[in-house]
Write a protein that holds these residues in place. Structure first.
Motif, PDB file in Angstrom:
ATOM      1  N   ARG A 168      -0.913  16.462 -11.605  1.00  0.00           N
ATOM      2  CA  ARG A 168      -1.098  15.545 -12.729  1.00  0.00           C
ATOM      3  C   ARG A 168      -1.068  14.115 -12.199  1.00  0.00           C
ATOM      4  N   LYS A 169      -2.148  13.394 -12.391  1.00  0.00           N
ATOM      5  CA  LYS A 169      -2.242  12.013 -11.942  1.00  0.00           C
ATOM      6  C   LYS A 169      -1.571  11.108 -12.970  1.00  0.00           C
ATOM      7  N   ARG A 170      -0.499  10.429 -12.546  1.00  0.00           N
ATOM      8  CA  ARG A 170       0.213   9.516 -13.439  1.00  0.00           C
ATOM      9  C   ARG A 170      -0.527   8.169 -13.520  1.00  0.00           C
ATOM     10  N   ASP A 171      -0.964   7.685 -12.384  1.00  0.00           N
ATOM     11  CA  ASP A 171      -1.801   6.489 -12.293  1.00  0.00           C
ATOM     12  C   ASP A 171      -2.485   6.539 -10.936  1.00  0.00           C
ATOM     13  N   ASP A 172      -3.109   5.464 -10.514  1.00  0.00           N
ATOM     14  CA  ASP A 172      -3.920   5.505  -9.296  1.00  0.00           C
ATOM     15  C   ASP A 172      -3.124   5.867  -8.052  1.00  0.00           C
ATOM     16  N   ARG A 173      -1.803   5.614  -8.043  1.00  0.00           N
ATOM     17  CA  ARG A 173      -1.008   5.856  -6.833  1.00  0.00           C
ATOM     18  C   ARG A 173       0.223   6.731  -7.067  1.00  0.00           C
ATOM     19  N   HIS A 174       0.290   7.419  -8.201  1.00  0.00           N
ATOM     20  CA  HIS A 174       1.418   8.299  -8.498  1.00  0.00           C
ATOM     21  C   HIS A 174       0.893   9.650  -8.969  1.00  0.00           C
ATOM     22  N   PHE A 175       1.299  10.717  -8.264  1.00  0.00           N
ATOM     23  CA  PHE A 175       0.821  12.061  -8.551  1.00  0.00           C
ATOM     24  C   PHE A 175       2.005  13.021  -8.630  1.00  0.00           C
ATOM     25  N   ALA A 176       2.070  13.786  -9.722  1.00  0.00           N
ATOM     26  CA  ALA A 176       3.094  14.826  -9.894  1.00  0.00           C
ATOM     27  C   ALA A 176       2.469  16.170  -9.548  1.00  0.00           C
ATOM     28  N   VAL A 177       3.142  16.921  -8.702  1.00  0.00           N
ATOM     29  CA  VAL A 177       2.581  18.141  -8.128  1.00  0.00           C
ATOM     30  C   VAL A 177       3.424  19.353  -8.526  1.00  0.00           C
ATOM     31  N   GLN A 178       2.761  20.413  -8.997  1.00  0.00           N
ATOM     32  CA  GLN A 178       3.440  21.678  -9.264  1.00  0.00           C
ATOM     33  C   GLN A 178       3.520  22.463  -7.954  1.00  0.00           C
ATOM     34  N   GLY A 179       4.348  21.992  -7.058  1.00  0.00           N
ATOM     35  CA  GLY A 179       4.457  22.630  -5.755  1.00  0.00           C
ATOM     36  C   GLY A 179       5.683  22.160  -5.018  1.00  0.00           C
ATOM     37  N   THR A 180       5.748  22.507  -3.757  1.00  0.00           N
ATOM     38  CA  THR A 180       6.897  22.195  -2.922  1.00  0.00           C
ATOM     39  C   THR A 180       6.750  20.801  -2.303  1.00  0.00           C
ATOM     40  N   PRO A 181       7.827  20.269  -1.732  1.00  0.00           N
ATOM     41  CA  PRO A 181       7.700  18.990  -1.022  1.00  0.00           C
ATOM     42  C   PRO A 181       6.677  19.035   0.112  1.00  0.00           C
ATOM     43  N   THR A 182       6.604  20.155   0.814  1.00  0.00           N
ATOM     44  CA  THR A 182       5.605  20.268   1.877  1.00  0.00           C
ATOM     45  C   THR A 182       4.194  20.256   1.307  1.00  0.00           C
ATOM     46  N   ASP A 187       0.854  -1.187   0.000  1.00  0.00           N
ATOM     47  CA  ASP A 187       0.000   0.000   0.000  1.00  0.00           C
ATOM     48  C   ASP A 187       0.894   1.243   0.000  1.00  0.00           C
ATOM     49  N   VAL A 188       1.541   1.475  -1.142  1.00  0.00           N
ATOM     50  CA  VAL A 188       2.546   2.539  -1.272  1.00  0.00           C
ATOM     51  C   VAL A 188       2.053   3.573  -2.276  1.00  0.00           C
ATOM     52  N   TRP A 189       2.100   4.844  -1.881  1.00  0.00           N
ATOM     53  CA  TRP A 189       1.641   5.958  -2.704  1.00  0.00           C
ATOM     54  C   TRP A 189       2.794   6.949  -2.901  1.00  0.00           C
ATOM     55  N   VAL A 190       2.873   7.536  -4.087  1.00  0.00           N
ATOM     56  CA  VAL A 190       3.911   8.517  -4.400  1.00  0.00           C
ATOM     57  C   VAL A 190       3.247   9.835  -4.794  1.00  0.00           C
ATOM     58  N   VAL A 191       3.517  10.872  -4.012  1.00  0.00           N
ATOM     59  CA  VAL A 191       3.054  12.231  -4.305  1.00  0.00           C
ATOM     60  C   VAL A 191       4.290  13.121  -4.224  1.00  0.00           C
ATOM     61  N   ALA A 192       4.773  13.593  -5.367  1.00  0.00           N
ATOM     62  CA  ALA A 192       6.064  14.270  -5.397  1.00  0.00           C
ATOM     63  C   ALA A 192       6.045  15.429  -6.382  1.00  0.00           C
ATOM     64  N   PRO A 193       6.974  16.369  -6.245  1.00  0.00           N
ATOM     65  CA  PRO A 193       7.018  17.502  -7.181  1.00  0.00           C
ATOM     66  C   PRO A 193       7.228  17.040  -8.624  1.00  0.00           C
ATOM     67  N   ASP A 194       6.718  17.825  -9.562  1.00  0.00           N
ATOM     68  CA  ASP A 194       6.875  17.485 -10.968  1.00  0.00           C
ATOM     69  C   ASP A 194       8.276  17.801 -11.495  1.00  0.00           C
ATOM     70  N   GLY A 195       9.091  18.454 -10.699  1.00  0.00           N
ATOM     71  CA  GLY A 195      10.478  18.762 -11.042  1.00  0.00           C
ATOM     72  C   GLY A 195      11.257  19.000  -9.771  1.00  0.00           C
ATOM     73  N   GLU A 196      12.533  19.287  -9.912  1.00  0.00           N
ATOM     74  CA  GLU A 196      13.378  19.443  -8.723  1.00  0.00           C
ATOM     75  C   GLU A 196      12.971  20.665  -7.913  1.00  0.00           C
ATOM     76  N   ARG A 197      12.904  20.487  -6.588  1.00  0.00           N
ATOM     77  CA  ARG A 197      12.615  21.583  -5.661  1.00  0.00           C
ATOM     78  C   ARG A 197      13.646  21.604  -4.529  1.00  0.00           C
ATOM     79  N   SER A 198      14.888  21.259  -4.842  1.00  0.00           N
ATOM     80  CA  SER A 198      15.928  21.255  -3.813  1.00  0.00           C
ATOM     81  C   SER A 198      16.066  22.638  -3.187  1.00  0.00           C
ATOM     82  N   GLY A 199      16.284  22.674  -1.878  1.00  0.00           N
ATOM     83  CA  GLY A 199      16.439  23.938  -1.173  1.00  0.00           C
ATOM     84  C   GLY A 199      15.132  24.647  -0.894  1.00  0.00           C
ATOM     85  N   ALA A 200      13.999  23.966  -1.111  1.00  0.00           N
ATOM     86  CA  ALA A 200      12.698  24.609  -0.897  1.00  0.00           C
ATOM     87  C   ALA A 200      12.379  24.803   0.575  1.00  0.00           C
ATOM     88  N   GLY A 201      13.106  24.089   1.447  1.00  0.00           N
ATOM     89  CA  GLY A 201      12.821  24.185   2.865  1.00  0.00           C
ATOM     90  C   GLY A 201      11.394  23.772   3.180  1.00  0.00           C
TER      91      GLY A 201
END
Length: 254
Positions: free
Chosen positions: A59-73, A33-47
């Motif tokens: 953007r939903k890649r599939d049922d458990r993978h989501f690319a987000v236009q945002g920060t890691p938080t 039961d593993v889900w991935v919600v991560a930035p759509d590109g690098e956000r290093s140093g975002a704090g």
């Protein structure tokens, strides 16, 4: 935690980074039961930044993978509150970061901040990073071998509210790792980040922030020294950043 635990994975290197794919492979050893919600590109140093002045697109890649236009938080918040149906994650894993998150890096790191957000919400959270020097060799096999060893213990420990753990893997092949050390945060001398000026083709000045970690922090129990000694560093952290010794000094003034 049981085999049926729900795991949320995020990072600050982006959803297509090698480190997050590695961490997903490791997480699947503990749960399906593993889900991935991560930035759509690098956000290093975002704090610990959150997006409060503009909308966040997903953007939903599939049922458990989501690319987000945002920060890691942002990713941690969306994964915990919105994108995972049924129940909240039992644990947040952030990484595996391409590069160290040692000492004062924790205050800049998007990787650590996503784990911190899990801790804010009362969810056990672990940040994981593979030490790497620019233009050096990335020892991903070290993280892949030792992440399961570390997670086996951390996922089954007694977690307290407001606690998260920062894990760093050393810059060496897995067969050269000397052990696992429980550490505290080190502190390098100041000057890791410097603005370097440039001029573009229209003669307009701009700046890059240059990263150049100074040597320092040579103390046995800290994370910097553990990595120098080719050991995996495991550092327990808390949201409470109060300087309790400083409180006593201030009470004499006020």
């Amino acid at each position: 935690m049981s085999k049926g635990m729900r795991i949320l994975i995020t990072n600050d290197d982006g959803i297509d980074s090698e480190g997050i794919r590695l961490l997903e492979r490791v997480a699947l050893q503990f749960s399906d039961d593993v889900w991935v919600v991560a930035p759509d590109g690098e956000r290093s140093g975002a704090g610990h930044a959150i997006s409060i002045s503009h909308p966040i697109r997903i953007r939903k890649r599939d049922d458990r993978h989501f690319a987000v236009q945002g920060t890691p938080t942002d990713c941690a918040l969306l994964g915990i509150h919105e994108l995972i149906a049924g129940k909240q994650p039992d644990v947040v894993l952030s990484g595996v970061n391409r590069g160290p998150n040692l000492a004062e890096d924790v205050t800049y790191s998007g990787t650590c901040s996503a784990a911190m957000e899990g801790a804010v919400l009362g969810i056990p959270a672990i940040a994981l990073s593979q030490f790497y020097r620019y233009q050096g060799q990335l020892h991903w096999p070290t993280a892949e071998r030792y992440a399961p060893v570390v997670l086996e213990q951390l996922l089954n420990m007694d977690w307290q509210h407001g606690q998260f753990v920062n894990v760093n893997f050393p810059e060496c092949p897995p067969e050269d790792v000397k052990g696992i050390r429980v550490t505290r945060l080190g502190l390098r001398p100041g000057g890791s980040f410097r603005p370097v000026g440039r001029v573009d083709e229209r003669h307009v000045p701009y700046w890059w922030i240059k990263i150049n970690f100074p040597d320092g922090g040579h103390e046995l129990e800290n994370d910097l020294q553990a990595i120098r000694d080719n050991e995996v560093s495991v550092t327990p952290l808390r949201l409470d950043m109060t300087d309790y010794h400083g409180m006593e000094r201030l009470r004499t003034l006020f």
